[in-house]
Each structure stands twice: as structure tokens, then as C-alpha cells.
Scaffold this active site. Structure first.
Site, PDB file in Angstrom:
ATOM      1  CE1 TYR A  77      -4.266   1.739   0.055  1.00  0.00           C
ATOM      2  CE2 TYR A  77      -2.764   2.986   1.467  1.00  0.00           C
ATOM      3  CZ  TYR A  77      -3.605   2.859   1.243  1.00  0.00           C
ATOM      4  OH  TYR A  77      -4.672   4.407   1.005  1.00  0.00           O
TER       5      TYR A  77
ATOM      6  CG  PHE B 236      -7.160  16.096 -25.405  1.00  0.00           C
ATOM      7  CD1 PHE B 236      -7.689  15.056 -26.408  1.00  0.00           C
ATOM      8  CD2 PHE B 236      -8.044  14.864 -24.389  1.00  0.00           C
ATOM      9  CE1 PHE B 236      -8.586  14.607 -27.088  1.00  0.00           C
ATOM     10  CE2 PHE B 236      -7.993  13.453 -24.434  1.00  0.00           C
ATOM     11  CZ  PHE B 236      -9.103  13.362 -26.185  1.00  0.00           C
ATOM     12  CG  ASP B 237     -12.246  15.540 -25.235  1.00  0.00           C
ATOM     13  OD1 ASP B 237     -10.866  15.211 -24.906  1.00  0.00           O
ATOM     14  OD2 ASP B 237     -12.780  14.390 -25.671  1.00  0.00           O
TER      15      ASP B 237
ATOM     16  CG  ASP C  26      -2.094  17.157 -22.059  1.00  0.00           C
ATOM     17  OD1 ASP C  26      -1.191  16.075 -22.187  1.00  0.00           O
ATOM     18  OD2 ASP C  26      -2.449  17.146 -22.107  1.00  0.00           O
TER      19      ASP C  26
ATOM     20  CB  ALA D  23      -0.490  12.005 -23.842  1.00  0.00           C
TER      21      ALA D  23
ATOM     22  CE  LYS E 237      -3.814   9.599 -24.660  1.00  0.00           C
ATOM     23  NZ  LYS E 237      -4.334   9.546 -23.941  1.00  0.00           N
TER      24      LYS E 237
ATOM     25  CG  HIS F  79     -16.676  13.209 -27.718  1.00  0.00           C
ATOM     26  ND1 HIS F  79     -16.560  14.778 -26.402  1.00  0.00           N
ATOM     27  CD2 HIS F  79     -15.274  12.825 -28.302  1.00  0.00           C
ATOM     28  CE1 HIS F  79     -15.339  14.600 -26.138  1.00  0.00           C
ATOM     29  NE2 HIS F  79     -14.707  13.110 -27.019  1.00  0.00           N
TER      30      HIS F  79
HETATM   31  N1  F0G Z   1      -4.310  14.594 -22.649  1.00  0.00           N
HETATM   32  C1  F0G Z   1      -3.901  14.353 -24.406  1.00  0.00           C
HETATM   33  C2  F0G Z   1      -3.107  15.259 -25.494  1.00  0.00           C
HETATM   34  C3  F0G Z   1      -4.829  13.058 -24.618  1.00  0.00           C
HETATM   35  O1  F0G Z   1      -4.327  12.947 -25.639  1.00  0.00           O
HETATM   36  C4  F0G Z   1      -6.092  13.025 -23.929  1.00  0.00           C
HETATM   37  C5  F0G Z   1      -6.084  11.636 -24.215  1.00  0.00           C
HETATM   38  C6  F0G Z   1      -5.370  12.891 -22.708  1.00  0.00           C
HETATM   39  C7  F0G Z   1      -5.014  14.542 -22.561  1.00  0.00           C
HETATM   40  C8  F0G Z   1      -5.854  12.082 -21.494  1.00  0.00           C
HETATM   41  O2  F0G Z   1      -5.985  11.272 -20.941  1.00  0.00           O
HETATM   42  O3  F0G Z   1      -7.398   9.915 -21.118  1.00  0.00           O
HETATM   43  O4  F0G Z   1      -5.293   8.942 -19.689  1.00  0.00           O
HETATM   44  O5  F0G Z   1      -7.455  10.393 -19.196  1.00  0.00           O
HETATM   45  N2  F0G Z   1      -6.579  11.030 -25.270  1.00  0.00           N
HETATM   46  C9  F0G Z   1      -7.073  10.191 -25.795  1.00  0.00           C
HETATM   47  C10 F0G Z   1      -7.603  10.091 -27.071  1.00  0.00           C
HETATM   48  C11 F0G Z   1      -8.889  10.058 -24.723  1.00  0.00           C
HETATM   49  O6  F0G Z   1      -8.076   9.062 -27.929  1.00  0.00           O
HETATM   50  O7  F0G Z   1      -6.708  11.215 -28.073  1.00  0.00           O
HETATM   51  P1  F0G Z   1      -5.862   9.970 -20.043  1.00  0.00           P
END
Ligand code: F0G
Length: 460
Positions: A73, A125-126, A216, A218, A259, A451
Site C-alpha cells: 500500500y 485536449f477535450d 501535456d 501524452a 500513449k 461526444h
Molecule cells: N491530453 C491529451 C493530449 C490526450 O490526448 C489525452 C487523451 C489526455 C490528455 C487525457 O488522458 O485519457 O489518460 O485521461 N487522449 C485520448 C485520445 C483519450 O483518444 O486522444 P487520459
């Protein structure tokens, strides 16, 4: 130009069967799914390009790490192994694992933002936009204008428009800008990279105004590989050296490790040196995610993530990865299918506006093409356009996106050259009957991130 497929720097030890339904079956399934690919059952999909997130194939070393993961833990071995990897690769003093990227955003962004504040990004990102808005702040995208022209082939279309950034800071006041977010690669603009020069300039502007700069991260490894290939002076630097330099310009990062760290679940917050901010993050992690040394992940996830961070920056792997995109893009070039060019790092973003010019943004051309790809070949993709962007949070009116893309996001180490040919063939066949494709209307939508859940129907 003939582009040769870069052969895989691995071989296959375990397989996952997939099946192809008939066209009639696919038409029935997508209607049952209310014309939203997120509602499909994955087993009804032949080639799944919905996302490159968490859909990657782990290596034998990562699976061995699953067995070795320390499930303590508090203070487990796998946690320390992950911290060492983060320090070694990114050069930051502090790291906090969390369960995925949006969890990192949830933990960090409320500490930087709030009512009356702004977040400025090359593109949010969304989920990033959602967390900015959930804090009460507003998100402003500030990508270079070149990104808006899918046919324009320039090397760093993901860059921040630094002139506009300056103007936005002057307009709103530096004290109102809670954070500047540099998304690498710029997912929403088509997986387009950001240059070191742009990173540095953005960092200088932020420093001058005392604004925090957050990466960010990713797709940090794909971005670094593009720099090596495209930015003068970096061709002989290692990807690892380039990553160190990129991160040296920022104060912190959030990362979806699903990713470029090639795991199925995981996320990170990195903080360069602000001990106070790190301490606040730890507190919020405990309430939202779990104790500091596991952050919502199992020990086995931490272990495979620590290994995946290194596999994701391996240059033979990155060459193969970029090669897959370039191969698909070359086939589309040959057939005159337009996409965000040059091709990005994690997929091909087909320019649905150009393929379906008769469908206006409010009838979602990117979405219409996604449905067509499923019906045509069992390929699941998604809209990165006005359907994803949604409504203005203040007026409730449908926003018009800069692009109407259908994203073919390619999972890492999963699909073969033959699968890529099926993707190209399907797009070419749809292009030939493009004028028969109809737009869509929304019949139900939730207020945020619609979406993922909305129901739609084709316009008669
Ligand atoms: N930032 C970027 C640039 C992303 O592409 C994503 C996720 C996130 C943050 C959020 O990360 O999914 O681990 O919570 N992108 C995925 C996509 C979902 O399909 O592009 P997460």
C-alpha cells in the site's frame, strides 16, 4: 513517392483474434449504437482506431514486470522504480503517479485555475478543456494559423502562436492566466509536433509574465522524434537528450501514460522544483486517487509503466512507429484523400470537410465519415471536429471547430501492414461515393464531453 513500410522491430508472441461482421450486421450494430461509435461493443469492431490510448501492446518485459509489481500500500518497490525513471528521463525533482491523464488534470488544474482565470494552450485536449471549465476557468486555444490548413506541409504545425499568446496575456492580464499548457504532440491539431524553438519562446514569454508553463506530455516521445527528424541542429541528438531539453523549459507536466509510455492504464504529474505545489498535489491525490505511492494504480501498473517509459523512447521503435503513419499517408496521397499533412505522430486525421464538402459543420462531417468507415470495413474511428468540440459553455450554441477530422488513431505495436492497407482501401472506396454520405443530427446529449455519450441519427 513510394514509401517503404518500416518493418516491425519485434515479433509476435501472443495473438488476439478479431472477427469481421457482414455489412448488414455492421449497419444494424451502428444503428443500435445510436450512431455513436463509443456505444459499439469492441467485439463488433474489426480494426479499432477509436484511440491510441491504453490500446497498446505491452512487451514481454512489461508483462514480466506485471508479475514483479510490488502491491504494498505504501512505499512499494515499483513506485521507486517509476520515480527513478521519471527523474532520469525528464529531469524533474517530483513525480506523482495517477490512474490516467485526466486524473492528473483533476489533481493539478484546480490548484492553478478557478473562476475568472484562463488557461491558454496550443490546443487543449477535450478532457483538459473539461477540467479547465470544471474549475470555473475558461480555455483558450492558441495554435499557429498553419494548423488550420490541412494541405499545408510545414514541419511544426502543433506550435503555439506566440504572438497571439503575448496579445492574450496583455488583454486578460498576466495575473488572470492560471497556466499555459503546451500539448505535445498537439493531438487536436492532428498529432502535430511542437518545435524546441517554439517551446523555448513560449517558456520565455511565461517567465517574463510569471506564468506557469505545463506540458501535456501524452505523446512526448513522438514529439521528440519529430524534432530529431525535422529541427535543424537536433539530428545528431538522442531522443532522450531532446526530451530533457523540452522539459527543461516547463515548470510541470501532466501525462496520460496510456500513449507513449505504452501501457494500458496510468498517468503522471511531474513537477520540476516547486515543493509547495507538489505537496498540494500529494494531498489531492490521496483524496481523489489513492495513497501517494500508488496513485490509483496497482503495483504491477507502476512497474510496467516504469519499463514502458524507456521502450517508448527507443529510437528503433519510434522509427517503425512513425513509418506506419508515413506508409498510410503515402497511400492516401496517391489516391488524393486529404488529411492533416504532414502526417502526425499517432494517427492519420482525415480531412472530412474536404471529402464531404456537402455536409456543414453542424451536421458533423468528421462523424459522418467515422460511421461510413465502420459500415465499409468494420473500422472504428472518431470525430475530432465540431461534434467533439460541442457547445459554447456560456451560450449553449454549437461551436464551429477549426477542423473537421476523422481520426484514425493507431495503437502502438498492434496492427500490421495488411491492416494499414485495409484502412487505406476503405477510405479510398468511401471517397469514390462521397456524395451519397449523409450528415447527422444529435437526438440526445449530456452537458459536458457529449461526444462520448450522445445519440445521433442520419439526416434523411
Ligand atoms: N491530453 C491529451 C493530449 C490526450 O490526448 C489525452 C487523451 C489526455 C490528455 C487525457 O488522458 O485519457 O489518460 O485521461 N487522449 C485520448 C485520445 C483519450 O483518444 O486522444 P487520459
Amino acid at each position: 513517392m513510394k514509401v517503404k513500410y518500416v518493418a516491425e522491430p519485434f515479433r509476435i508472441k501472443m495473438v488476439e483474434p478479431i472477427k469481421m461482421l457482414t455489412r448488414e450486421e455492421r449497419e444494424a450494430r451502428i444503428a443500435e449504437a445510436k450512431y455513436n461509435p463509443f456505444n459499439l461493443r469492441a467485439e463488433d469492431v474489426y480494426i479499432d482506431l477509436l484511440t491510441d490510448s491504453g490500446t497498446n501492446a505491452m512487451s514481454e518485459d512489461q508483462w514480466a514486470g506485471v508479475i514483479k509489481g510490488d502491491e504494498a500500500y505504501a512505499g512499494g518497490k515499483s513506485y521507486y522504480k517509476l520515480l527513478d525513471a521519471v527523474k532520469d528521463i525528464f529531469g524533474y525533482k517530483y513525480a506523482q503517479p495517477v490512474h490516467q491523464g485526466r486524473a492528473a488534470e483533476k489533481v493539478l488544474f484546480q490548484l492553478l485555475l478557478g473562476e475568472g482565470k484562463y488557461s491558454i494552450s496550443n490546443m487543449h485536449f477535450d478532457t483538459t478543456r473539461a477540467h479547465v471549465e470544471l474549475s470555473g476557468a475558461r480555455a483558450i486555444d492558441c495554435v499557429v494559423p498553419e494548423a488550420a490548413d490541412p494541405s499545408l506541409r510545414v514541419p511544426f504545425k502543433g506550435n503555439m502562436d506566440t504572438e497571439r499568446l503575448q496579445k492574450l496575456i496583455e488583454k486578460y492580464g498576466a495575473d488572470k492566466i492560471g497556466v499555459v499548457v503546451m500539448t505535445i504532440t498537439n493531438n487536436s491539431a492532428g498529432g502535430q509536433p511542437v518545435s524546441i524553438a517554439n517551446m523555448k519562446e513560449t517558456s520565455e514569454i511565461c517567465k517574463k509574465h510569471n506564468i506557469k508553463l505545463c506540458i501535456d506530455a501524452a505523446r512526448f516521445a513522438e514529439n521528440a522524434y519529430f524534432i530529431k527528424r525535422r529541427e535543424p541542429g537536433y539530428e545528431n541528438k538522442s531522443v532522450k537528450e531532446i526530451i530533457k531539453e523540452i522539459f527543461s523549459y516547463a515548470d510541470m507536466f501532466t501525462m496520460s501514460a496510456k500513449k507513449d509510455a505504452i501501457v494500458n492504464m496510468g498517468g503522471l504529474i511531474g513537477i520540476k522544483e516547486d515543493e509547495n505545489l507538489f505537496s498540494l498535489c500529494k494531498g489531492r491525490t490521496i483524496s481523489f486517487e489513492g495513497f501517494i505511492t500508488y496513485g490509483g494504480l496497482s503495483g504491477r501498473d507502476l512497474e510496467s509503466l516504469a519499463i514502458g517509459l524507456y521502450e517508448g523512447i527507443d529510437e528503433d521503435y519510434l522509427k517503425y512507429r512513425a513509418g506506419q503513419m508515413e506508409y498510410l499517408a503515402a497511400r492516401l496521397d496517391e489516391a488524393g484523400v486529404a488529411y492533416q499533412a504532414p502526417v502526425g505522430g499517432h494517427g492519420v486525421f482525415v480531412d472530412a470537410k474536404s471529402m464531404l464538402p456537402h455536409i456543414p459543420y453542424y451536421e458533423f462531417p468528421g462523424h459522418a465519415l467515422a460511421i461510413e468507415l465502420y459500415k465499409e470495413a468494420g473500422i472504428r474511428t472518431c470525430d475530432i471536429g465540431s461534434f467533439m468540440l460541442g457547445n459554447d459553455p456560456d451560450t449553449g450554441k454549437q461551436l464551429e471547430a477549426n477542423f473537421e477530422f476523422t481520426r484514425l488513431a493507431i495503437a502502438r505495436r498492434v496492427y500490421t501492414q495488411a491492416h494499414i492497407d485495409i484502412m487505406a482501401d476503405a477510405l479510398i472506396s468511401i471517397k469514390e461515393k462521397a456524395d451519397t454520405v449523409k450528415g447527422y443530427k444529435i437526438t440526445w446529449e449530456p452537458p459536458i464531453l457529449r461526444h462520448f455519450q450522445a445519440s445521433l441519427e442520419p439526416i434523411k
